[in-house]
Enzyme design. Structure first.
Site, PDB file in Angstrom:
ATOM      1  CG  ASP A 133      13.802 -14.469 -23.194  1.00  0.00           C
ATOM      2  OD1 ASP A 133      14.778 -14.620 -23.949  1.00  0.00           O
ATOM      3  OD2 ASP A 133      13.437 -13.350 -22.772  1.00  0.00           O
TER       4      ASP A 133
ATOM      5  CG  ASP B 100      18.840 -11.089 -22.491  1.00  0.00           C
ATOM      6  OD1 ASP B 100      19.607 -11.531 -21.616  1.00  0.00           O
ATOM      7  OD2 ASP B 100      19.171 -10.980 -23.684  1.00  0.00           O
TER       8      ASP B 100
END
Length: 154
Positions: A9, A11
């Site tokens: 991922d 963020d």
């Protein structure tokens, strides 16, 4: 030999979203959703050890690594800004491995390194969720230690 597919991922995992959001909020205090203003995603700083750790994962011969990030669907700027961020911090090879999807559960793979366990399809991911920032996986050093142990015999 088949490789393990690993998704990472962006963020709160590769990027320091909280710090960037705070800076952007100060620049645009009049906006209810300052993240909708261009410039937030491209200005995010990498989290400690995130770049080196991602590069280590990418270079490991037993791993097939991708970036899997969910967009802010209300913010069309985030799509291009995330892509530019990846190129600037990780290079074109990582850009070729960038997947932007609002539903992470649609991807097939063995591991998903993500700060959230639910909300963007993580709960439907078929492999193992490595919840970054929690428990055993509190930082990038602990994530890399996990993979070193897992792959030691391979």
């Amino acid at each position: 030999m088949a490789k393990y597919i690993v998704y990472v991922d962006m963020d709160h995992t590769l990027c320091d979203y909280d710090e960037g959001f705070g800076r952007h909020q100060l620049k645009h205090p009049e906006l209810k959703y300052p993240q909708s203003e261009p410039g937030l995603y491209i200005s995010l700083k990498p989290l400690p050890n995130a770049i080196e750790s991602f590069e280590w994962l990418m270079k490991h011969p037993a791993l097939d690594v991708y970036i899997l990030t969910a967009p802010s669907i209300q913010n069309p700027h985030c799509y291009s800004e995330k892509r530019i961020w990846v190129e600037e911090h990780l290079g074109m090879e990582a850009v070729r491995r960038l997947i932007i999807s609002p539903n992470k559960g649609l991807n097939k793979g063995h591991y998903l390194i993500d700060d959230c366990a639910i909300g963007k399809g993580q709960e439907n991911f078929e492999g193992e969720l490595i919840q970054y920032g929690f428990g055993r996986f509190k930082d990038w050093k602990s994530v890399i230690s996990f993979f070193k142990e897992k792959l030691a015999g391979e």
